[in-house]
Write a protein that holds these residues in place. Structure first.
Motif, PDB file in Angstrom:
ATOM      1  N   ALA A  99      -9.196 -17.189 -74.689  1.00 42.96           N
ATOM      2  CA  ALA A  99      -9.204 -16.613 -76.085  1.00 42.96           C
ATOM      3  C   ALA A  99      -9.160 -15.246 -76.064  1.00 42.96           C
ATOM      4  CB  ALA A  99     -10.471 -16.835 -76.796  1.00 42.96           C
ATOM      5  N   PRO A 100      -7.696 -14.827 -75.660  1.00 45.90           N
ATOM      6  CA  PRO A 100      -7.360 -13.342 -75.503  1.00 45.90           C
ATOM      7  C   PRO A 100      -7.455 -12.588 -76.924  1.00 45.90           C
ATOM      8  CG  PRO A 100      -5.168 -14.555 -75.537  1.00 45.90           C
ATOM      9  CD  PRO A 100      -6.515 -15.601 -75.277  1.00 45.90           C
ATOM     10  N   TYR A 101      -7.230 -13.090 -78.082  1.00 43.84           N
ATOM     11  CA  TYR A 101      -7.551 -12.298 -79.364  1.00 43.84           C
ATOM     12  C   TYR A 101      -9.015 -12.167 -79.625  1.00 43.84           C
ATOM     13  CZ  TYR A 101      -2.846 -14.193 -80.502  1.00 43.84           C
ATOM     14  OH  TYR A 101      -1.336 -14.327 -80.170  1.00 43.84           O
ATOM     15  N   VAL A 102      -9.902 -13.018 -79.035  1.00 48.00           N
ATOM     16  CA  VAL A 102     -11.314 -12.454 -78.976  1.00 48.00           C
ATOM     17  C   VAL A 102     -11.565 -11.481 -77.899  1.00 48.00           C
ATOM     18  CG1 VAL A 102     -13.794 -13.500 -78.752  1.00 48.00           C
ATOM     19  CG2 VAL A 102     -11.893 -14.839 -80.020  1.00 48.00           C
ATOM     20  N   ALA A 103     -11.277 -11.803 -76.752  1.00 54.92           N
ATOM     21  CA  ALA A 103     -11.556 -10.855 -75.590  1.00 54.92           C
ATOM     22  C   ALA A 103     -10.906  -9.506 -75.556  1.00 54.92           C
ATOM     23  CB  ALA A 103     -11.058 -11.587 -74.251  1.00 54.92           C
ATOM     24  N   MET A 104      -9.924  -9.465 -76.195  1.00 58.63           N
ATOM     25  CA  MET A 104      -8.996  -8.222 -75.832  1.00 58.63           C
ATOM     26  C   MET A 104      -9.853  -6.797 -76.586  1.00 58.63           C
ATOM     27  SD  MET A 104      -6.883  -8.469 -73.968  1.00 58.63           S
ATOM     28  CE  MET A 104      -6.280  -9.728 -73.039  1.00 58.63           C
ATOM     29  N   PRO A 105     -10.613  -7.111 -77.807  1.00 61.84           N
ATOM     30  CA  PRO A 105     -11.176  -5.910 -78.160  1.00 61.84           C
ATOM     31  C   PRO A 105     -12.795  -5.421 -77.376  1.00 61.84           C
ATOM     32  CG  PRO A 105     -10.988  -7.417 -80.107  1.00 61.84           C
ATOM     33  CD  PRO A 105     -10.473  -8.058 -78.611  1.00 61.84           C
ATOM     34  N   ILE A 106     -13.070  -6.535 -76.568  1.00 60.41           N
ATOM     35  CA  ILE A 106     -14.353  -6.387 -75.590  1.00 60.41           C
ATOM     36  C   ILE A 106     -13.815  -5.771 -74.445  1.00 60.41           C
ATOM     37  CG2 ILE A 106     -16.007  -7.538 -74.382  1.00 60.41           C
ATOM     38  CD1 ILE A 106     -15.793  -9.951 -76.302  1.00 60.41           C
ATOM     39  N   LEU A 107     -12.513  -5.944 -73.981  1.00 63.00           N
ATOM     40  CA  LEU A 107     -11.841  -5.213 -72.620  1.00 63.00           C
ATOM     41  C   LEU A 107     -11.630  -3.978 -72.934  1.00 63.00           C
ATOM     42  CD1 LEU A 107      -9.440  -7.970 -71.357  1.00 63.00           C
ATOM     43  CD2 LEU A 107     -11.894  -7.500 -70.533  1.00 63.00           C
ATOM     44  N   GLU A 108     -11.174  -3.634 -74.234  1.00 58.26           N
ATOM     45  CA  GLU A 108     -10.703  -2.342 -74.791  1.00 58.26           C
ATOM     46  C   GLU A 108     -12.002  -1.384 -74.768  1.00 58.26           C
ATOM     47  OE1 GLU A 108      -8.797   0.098 -78.314  1.00 58.26           O
ATOM     48  OE2 GLU A 108      -9.431  -2.054 -78.649  1.00 58.26           O
ATOM     49  N   ARG A 109     -13.169  -1.863 -75.329  1.00 59.85           N
ATOM     50  CA  ARG A 109     -14.288  -1.117 -75.454  1.00 59.85           C
ATOM     51  C   ARG A 109     -15.066  -1.214 -74.057  1.00 59.85           C
ATOM     52  NH1 ARG A 109     -17.218   2.910 -77.313  1.00 59.85           N
ATOM     53  NH2 ARG A 109     -19.368   2.464 -77.644  1.00 59.85           N
ATOM     54  N   PHE A 110     -14.995  -2.130 -73.243  1.00 62.34           N
ATOM     55  CA  PHE A 110     -15.628  -1.931 -71.905  1.00 62.34           C
ATOM     56  C   PHE A 110     -14.672  -0.884 -70.956  1.00 62.34           C
ATOM     57  CE2 PHE A 110     -15.728  -3.334 -67.298  1.00 62.34           C
ATOM     58  CZ  PHE A 110     -17.475  -3.368 -67.161  1.00 62.34           C
ATOM     59  N   ALA A 111     -13.355  -1.102 -71.122  1.00 64.37           N
ATOM     60  CA  ALA A 111     -12.652  -0.088 -70.303  1.00 64.37           C
ATOM     61  C   ALA A 111     -12.880   1.326 -70.551  1.00 64.37           C
ATOM     62  CB  ALA A 111     -11.226  -0.394 -70.369  1.00 64.37           C
ATOM     63  N   ALA A 112     -13.325   1.648 -71.935  1.00 63.58           N
ATOM     64  CA  ALA A 112     -13.342   2.981 -72.425  1.00 63.58           C
ATOM     65  C   ALA A 112     -14.550   3.658 -71.862  1.00 63.58           C
ATOM     66  CB  ALA A 112     -13.361   3.101 -74.013  1.00 63.58           C
ATOM     67  N   LEU A 113     -15.569   2.714 -72.020  1.00 61.36           N
ATOM     68  CA  LEU A 113     -17.082   2.866 -71.428  1.00 61.36           C
ATOM     69  C   LEU A 113     -17.260   2.970 -69.732  1.00 61.36           C
ATOM     70  CD1 LEU A 113     -19.209   0.633 -73.764  1.00 61.36           C
ATOM     71  CD2 LEU A 113     -19.072   3.164 -73.957  1.00 61.36           C
ATOM     72  N   HIS A 114     -16.348   2.280 -69.373  1.00 57.95           N
ATOM     73  CA  HIS A 114     -16.381   1.937 -67.807  1.00 57.95           C
ATOM     74  C   HIS A 114     -14.982   2.230 -67.153  1.00 57.95           C
ATOM     75  CE1 HIS A 114     -20.770   1.147 -68.447  1.00 57.95           C
ATOM     76  NE2 HIS A 114     -20.099  -0.087 -69.261  1.00 57.95           N
ATOM     77  N   PRO A 115     -14.500   3.403 -67.253  1.00 56.50           N
ATOM     78  CA  PRO A 115     -12.998   3.433 -66.676  1.00 56.50           C
ATOM     79  C   PRO A 115     -13.072   3.254 -65.369  1.00 56.50           C
ATOM     80  CG  PRO A 115     -13.975   5.661 -67.455  1.00 56.50           C
ATOM     81  CD  PRO A 115     -14.943   4.484 -67.886  1.00 56.50           C
ATOM     82  N   GLY A 116     -13.813   3.499 -64.704  1.00 50.42           N
ATOM     83  CA  GLY A 116     -13.877   3.393 -63.029  1.00 50.42           C
ATOM     84  C   GLY A 116     -14.009   1.950 -62.698  1.00 50.42           C
ATOM     85  N   VAL A 117     -14.376   1.079 -63.431  1.00 44.76           N
ATOM     86  CA  VAL A 117     -14.548  -0.550 -63.063  1.00 44.76           C
ATOM     87  C   VAL A 117     -12.967  -1.152 -63.053  1.00 44.76           C
ATOM     88  CG1 VAL A 117     -15.725  -2.583 -63.481  1.00 44.76           C
ATOM     89  CG2 VAL A 117     -17.009  -0.586 -63.751  1.00 44.76           C
ATOM     90  N   ARG A 118     -12.956  -1.553 -61.972  1.00 43.20           N
ATOM     91  CA  ARG A 118     -11.534  -2.468 -61.780  1.00 43.20           C
ATOM     92  C   ARG A 118     -11.573  -3.777 -62.324  1.00 43.20           C
ATOM     93  NH1 ARG A 118      -9.283  -5.459 -58.034  1.00 43.20           N
ATOM     94  NH2 ARG A 118     -11.017  -4.877 -56.394  1.00 43.20           N
ATOM     95  N   LEU A 119     -10.665  -4.270 -63.303  1.00 45.59           N
ATOM     96  CA  LEU A 119     -10.873  -5.523 -63.815  1.00 45.59           C
ATOM     97  C   LEU A 119      -9.623  -6.266 -63.323  1.00 45.59           C
ATOM     98  CD1 LEU A 119     -11.261  -4.248 -67.570  1.00 45.59           C
ATOM     99  CD2 LEU A 119     -13.121  -5.469 -65.995  1.00 45.59           C
ATOM    100  N   ASP A 120     -10.004  -7.663 -63.096  1.00 46.11           N
ATOM    101  CA  ASP A 120      -9.061  -8.520 -62.691  1.00 46.11           C
ATOM    102  C   ASP A 120      -9.255  -9.754 -63.405  1.00 46.11           C
ATOM    103  OD1 ASP A 120      -7.648 -10.352 -61.249  1.00 46.11           O
ATOM    104  OD2 ASP A 120      -8.415 -10.302 -59.219  1.00 46.11           O
ATOM    105  N   VAL A 121      -8.332  -9.979 -64.408  1.00 49.07           N
ATOM    106  CA  VAL A 121      -8.315 -10.869 -65.509  1.00 49.07           C
ATOM    107  C   VAL A 121      -7.473 -12.122 -65.182  1.00 49.07           C
ATOM    108  CG1 VAL A 121      -8.189 -11.233 -67.935  1.00 49.07           C
ATOM    109  CG2 VAL A 121      -8.903  -9.195 -66.967  1.00 49.07           C
ATOM    110  N   ARG A 122      -7.771 -13.546 -65.457  1.00 49.65           N
ATOM    111  CA  ARG A 122      -6.762 -14.642 -65.420  1.00 49.65           C
ATOM    112  C   ARG A 122      -6.874 -15.378 -66.946  1.00 49.65           C
ATOM    113  NH1 ARG A 122      -8.364 -17.784 -60.305  1.00 49.65           N
ATOM    114  NH2 ARG A 122      -6.922 -19.251 -61.152  1.00 49.65           N
ATOM    115  N   LEU A 123      -6.040 -15.914 -67.119  1.00 54.01           N
ATOM    116  CA  LEU A 123      -5.962 -16.968 -68.336  1.00 54.01           C
ATOM    117  C   LEU A 123      -6.120 -18.159 -67.915  1.00 54.01           C
ATOM    118  CD1 LEU A 123      -3.455 -14.978 -70.653  1.00 54.01           C
ATOM    119  CD2 LEU A 123      -6.079 -14.957 -70.902  1.00 54.01           C
ATOM    120  N   GLU A 124      -6.942 -19.071 -68.560  1.00 55.67           N
ATOM    121  CA  GLU A 124      -6.886 -20.558 -68.072  1.00 55.67           C
ATOM    122  C   GLU A 124      -7.667 -21.230 -69.434  1.00 55.67           C
ATOM    123  OE1 GLU A 124      -5.742 -21.961 -65.511  1.00 55.67           O
ATOM    124  OE2 GLU A 124      -5.729 -20.583 -64.033  1.00 55.67           O
TER     125      GLU A 124
END
Length: 291
Positions: A99-124
């Motif tokens: 559910a990208p519409y639910v997840a993207m705000p979470i990813l945005e906030r997480f990336a802002a708080l932890h910019p050094g963490v590398r994310l590997d995302v897949r859709l299924e």
């Protein structure tokens, strides 16, 4: 055995090809191959088998994978605890989304708080995501479920309702809801059989003795939306995933609501470690479900 070898092992176990693992880590494929060879020599066992479909894990690799990922998350966790403010400055997190519409705000906030963490995302779809979490191929997933999975850690984020998606020339355009009986003779464009949205829709109708046939089956919600906009048939969508397409309108189903919850799904043994814990804290705080 060293950290670079463990990272290479985990990347290959996740992506199931040497080339994709190298790309994910930002290193050359020969470097990945060398790390795995050295790790195999260290543990005294072969870890991967090449097949026509990609890479398969040996029994020794399947046994090693959860231990490797837990060690890496523990190192992330120790590093965060030693840093001022206990903030993650580096790390890695493999995510699965349905559910990208639910997840993207979470990813945005997480990336802002932890910019050094590398994310590997897949859709299924949700059923695939549960398998990926259980197989240690993703660390966490945001999935649509009817109930929490008994063997995994499930944090409820929000509830969603299945709605009928119509195009701008359909007679239902502008209506707020439709009756169950009105669905019988409609032509539908549906997701694949493993889609939780489709399962919820068909199960709700089946309770009232109503079945609809799939005129067309597509593998993504975006494809379904385009098919509906092209007037091929009606679709179904969760209410938070409608988006802002002016060609489409969502209509509620009166008398047979099909609802499910969005969950953050992780493995119990890693739920409170490193990047997984940090992501869970962001997700549950944003939706007011933090313990």
């Amino acid at each position: 055995m060293n950290f670079a070898q463990l990272r290479a092992f985990q990347a290959i176990a996740t992506h199931r090809t040497f080339s994709e693992a190298a790309q994910a880590l930002g290193v050359s494929q020969p470097a990945i191959t060398q790390h795995v060879k050295a790790l195999e020599e260290s543990v005294g066992a072969r870890l991967f088998l090449r097949t026509g479909a990609g890479i398969e894990l040996t029994a020794d690799a399947r046994d090693l994978l959860p231990r490797v990922r837990q060690v890496m998350l523990m190192l992330d966790d120790i590093g965060a605890r030693m840093d001022e403010g206990r903030a993650l400055s580096t790390g890695y997190l493999a995510l699965g989304l349905c559910a990208p519409y639910v997840a993207m705000p979470i990813l945005e906030r997480f990336a802002a708080l932890h910019p050094g963490v590398r994310l590997d995302v897949r859709l299924e779809n949700s059923s695939v995501l549960l398998d990926l979490v259980a197989q240690h191929r993703v660390d966490a997933a945001i999935a649509t479920l009817e109930a929490p999975h008994p063997d995994l850690a499930c944090d409820r984020l929000l509830s969603q309702e299945v709605m009928v998606l119509v195009h701008d020339t359909h007679p239902w355009w502008g209506r707020r809801e439709v009756a169950l009986e009105e669905l019988r003779d409609q032509r539908f464009v549906l997701r694949e059989a493993g889609s939780m949205t489709r399962h919820l829709f068909e199960a709700a109708l089946a309770k009232h003795g109503i079945a609809v046939s799939a005129h067309l089956v597509l593998g993504s919600r975006e494809a379904v939306k385009e098919a509906v906009a092209a007037k091929i048939g009606l679709g179904i969508v969760l209410n938070r995933e409608l988006g802002c397409d002016p060609r489409l309108h969502a209509v509620a189903i009166a008398g047979a609501p099909a609802r499910a919850d969005e969950y953050l799904v992780t493995r119990r043994e890693t739920r409170h470690l490193g990047t997984v814990a940090a992501f869970a804290a962001v997700a549950t705080t944003m939706f007011g479900t933090a313990p």
